[in-house]
Write an enzyme that holds these catalytic residues in place. Sequence first.
Site, PDB file in Angstrom:
ATOM      1  N   PRO A  72      39.612   6.531  46.385  1.00 15.99           N
ATOM      2  CA  PRO A  72      40.953   6.126  45.950  1.00 15.99           C
ATOM      3  C   PRO A  72      41.742   7.284  45.364  1.00 15.99           C
ATOM      4  O   PRO A  72      41.254   8.016  44.504  1.00 15.99           O
ATOM      5  CB  PRO A  72      40.664   5.048  44.907  1.00 15.99           C
ATOM      6  N   CYS A  73      42.987   7.417  45.857  1.00 14.37           N
ATOM      7  CA  CYS A  73      43.780   8.588  45.496  1.00 14.37           C
ATOM      8  C   CYS A  73      44.816   8.311  44.423  1.00 14.37           C
ATOM      9  O   CYS A  73      45.440   9.240  43.924  1.00 14.37           O
ATOM     10  CB  CYS A  73      44.492   9.124  46.742  1.00 14.37           C
ATOM     11  N   GLN A  74      45.036   7.050  44.052  1.00  9.68           N
ATOM     12  CA  GLN A  74      46.117   6.757  43.109  1.00  9.68           C
ATOM     13  C   GLN A  74      46.021   7.555  41.804  1.00  9.68           C
ATOM     14  O   GLN A  74      47.037   7.955  41.257  1.00  9.68           O
ATOM     15  CB  GLN A  74      46.157   5.256  42.793  1.00  9.68           C
TER      16      GLN A  74
END
Length: 411
Positions: A72-74
């Site tokens: 996950p890049c958030q």
Amino acid sequence: MRFVDLFCGIGGFHAALERLGHECVFASDIDKHAAEVYESNWGKPGGFDVHSDIRDVIDDIPDMDIICAGFPCQPFSKSGSQDGFADQTRGTLFHDICTLAEKHRPAILFLENVPNLVKHDNGNTMRVIESRIEEIGYKYWWKILSPHKYGTVQIRTRVYIVCIRGDLAGDFEFSFPKETNKELDIQAILDENVNESYFLTEKEIHWIETWEDFLKNVNTESQLPGHPIWAESFFGDEPLDNLPDWKQDFIRKNRKLYAENREFIDGWLERWGVLDENEDGKRKYPVSRTKYEWQAGPDSRSNWENLIQFRPSGIRVKRPNYFPALVAMAQIPVVGWERRHITPKECARIQNFDVDGQYGKPFVLGESDAQAYKQLGNAVNVNMVRIIQERIDLYLEGVEDHPTLNLTHWS
């Protein structure tokens, strides 16, 4: 080799590695809709349900040779909170990858993330990642790449991190694929017959025509300014000292543009009612449609011959060479000369999913267009993963370089 597909989405890693002969033994994604699409195309690798939270099933994951993870890049994205590892629900998932690697000792960790990961927190986040990778016994290499440099019509910069277990690392450096000079053709991914539901609405056409008028009649002796154009900032003399420097700069440039084109802009604002309100007091134009950004260069003077995006920050126009990055938000590119949005199937092609069955069973998207756009916006690019994995496979075979590497391409 056996691989696990973590945070798998609809299966970009799977599509690439299976094509190279590797076997998926486990896949997991917390998004129910993405997991359903994954299972409809790939089944349940190893017999495990794809819809799961890795933190709940980490002890059940079978042995593997490769861990694939577009984690996950958030926490690291410019558009996210940028809390990094302080984000306890997502930022720490990288540590779960490392826990899995320590337990199973796979040959390879193949990771993907947004390019801002490298700069996040002044580089501290990347230093933590690098330190942890070394701590668990892996040598690593990373590089920021985009598929438009490798034969795919999409700008999508991502950082790819290749980690090879220390005892398997050769005495030469791993090298990422070399860029190709292949000429890209957007027409090759477009369908001739498209359902009318994808064509622009009258309101969308009206917004673009509003700025078409502006584009053709402002600064006719020179190119359109490269800075964002904000209609609300054309006039005003209030002090700007309390605003961030970047915003002060944009407002000053917009006021200058207005001063140089006052007669036309006054008529344009009145003619189109850009800043007007309806009888109920609501604005005729959403704020985001009173903003415009021309990124199509000096040789074009029409929106309709370029690619267009309706973004929260405004209407953005880009050259028709290749598509801007697909994102999970509703910013589906518009093909100006066809006056329509690209379809989910076309989006899948620019992510290199084989929806046309060129290499076997066609990849099948879900029934919801909204979900398909979101899932493709979140997906890893299949071709980028494939050509990097080809390099990894040859590296493990002891091949330092190869003259034919990266010359093939599949959709």
